[in-house]
Scaffold this motif. Sequence first.
Motif, PDB file in Angstrom:
ATOM      1  N   ASP A 190       2.883  25.407  -5.797  1.00  0.00           N
ATOM      2  CA  ASP A 190       2.298  24.519  -4.760  1.00  0.00           C
ATOM      3  C   ASP A 190       1.425  23.721  -5.230  1.00  0.00           C
ATOM      4  OD1 ASP A 190       1.234  24.072  -2.599  1.00  0.00           O
ATOM      5  OD2 ASP A 190       0.467  26.008  -1.633  1.00  0.00           O
ATOM      6  N   ARG A 191       1.422  22.337  -5.395  1.00  0.00           N
ATOM      7  CA  ARG A 191       0.879  21.488  -6.072  1.00  0.00           C
ATOM      8  C   ARG A 191      -0.691  21.056  -5.376  1.00  0.00           C
ATOM      9  NH1 ARG A 191       4.189  16.279  -8.413  1.00  0.00           N
ATOM     10  NH2 ARG A 191       5.477  17.957  -9.900  1.00  0.00           N
ATOM     11  N   ASP A 192      -0.552  21.196  -4.015  1.00  0.00           N
ATOM     12  CA  ASP A 192      -1.700  20.927  -3.135  1.00  0.00           C
ATOM     13  C   ASP A 192      -2.331  22.184  -2.573  1.00  0.00           C
ATOM     14  OD1 ASP A 192       0.224  21.344  -1.391  1.00  0.00           O
ATOM     15  OD2 ASP A 192      -0.038  19.341  -0.323  1.00  0.00           O
ATOM     16  N   GLY A 193      -1.722  23.282  -2.745  1.00  0.00           N
ATOM     17  CA  GLY A 193      -2.623  24.573  -2.407  1.00  0.00           C
ATOM     18  C   GLY A 193      -2.467  24.753  -0.847  1.00  0.00           C
ATOM     19  N   ASP A 194      -1.544  24.092  -0.276  1.00  0.00           N
ATOM     20  CA  ASP A 194      -1.456  24.271   1.137  1.00  0.00           C
ATOM     21  C   ASP A 194      -0.508  25.565   1.786  1.00  0.00           C
ATOM     22  OD1 ASP A 194       1.028  23.294   0.896  1.00  0.00           O
ATOM     23  OD2 ASP A 194       1.048  21.527   2.163  1.00  0.00           O
ATOM     24  N   GLY A 195       0.027  26.329   0.922  1.00  0.00           N
ATOM     25  CA  GLY A 195       0.897  27.367   1.357  1.00  0.00           C
ATOM     26  C   GLY A 195       2.294  26.957   1.371  1.00  0.00           C
ATOM     27  N   VAL A 196       2.699  25.410   0.990  1.00  0.00           N
ATOM     28  CA  VAL A 196       4.072  25.193   1.011  1.00  0.00           C
ATOM     29  C   VAL A 196       4.215  24.624  -0.554  1.00  0.00           C
ATOM     30  CG1 VAL A 196       5.684  23.672   2.044  1.00  0.00           C
ATOM     31  CG2 VAL A 196       3.961  24.693   3.299  1.00  0.00           C
ATOM     32  N   ALA A 197       5.252  25.270  -1.071  1.00  0.00           N
ATOM     33  CA  ALA A 197       5.511  24.873  -2.544  1.00  0.00           C
ATOM     34  C   ALA A 197       6.904  24.041  -2.597  1.00  0.00           C
ATOM     35  CB  ALA A 197       5.829  25.848  -3.439  1.00  0.00           C
ATOM     36  N   CYS A 198       7.074  23.097  -3.157  1.00  0.00           N
ATOM     37  CA  CYS A 198       8.442  22.341  -3.474  1.00  0.00           C
ATOM     38  C   CYS A 198       8.534  21.620  -2.080  1.00  0.00           C
ATOM     39  CB  CYS A 198       9.266  23.163  -3.848  1.00  0.00           C
ATOM     40  SG  CYS A 198       9.037  24.262  -5.359  1.00  0.00           S
ATOM     41  N   GLU A 199       7.691  21.062  -1.499  1.00  0.00           N
ATOM     42  CA  GLU A 199       7.661  20.265  -0.468  1.00  0.00           C
ATOM     43  C   GLU A 199       8.294  19.038  -0.607  1.00  0.00           C
ATOM     44  OE1 GLU A 199       3.914  20.267   1.784  1.00  0.00           O
ATOM     45  OE2 GLU A 199       3.257  20.977  -0.077  1.00  0.00           O
ATOM     46  N   ALA A 200       8.289  18.139  -1.559  1.00  0.00           N
ATOM     47  CA  ALA A 200       8.492  17.027  -1.633  1.00  0.00           C
ATOM     48  C   ALA A 200       9.725  16.951  -2.449  1.00  0.00           C
ATOM     49  CB  ALA A 200       7.527  16.047  -2.381  1.00  0.00           C
TER      50      ALA A 200
END
Length: 59
Positions: A49-59
Amino acid sequence: MVTPVSRTKEPEASEKPSESVYYASCSDAKAAGAAPLHAGDPGYRAGLDRDGDGVACEA
């Protein structure tokens, strides 16, 4: 007279024991069709989760 029934609450996603799923990278999660991963999902971990928003591998 009605006797009260004791009921247990279903555990929240964050309280459930994590599944034994591990993705070494987002490429692995995407190849498995699991991306994006949300906090509490099997295989989610903060390292993905690169940006730490609770959603990983979103891009």
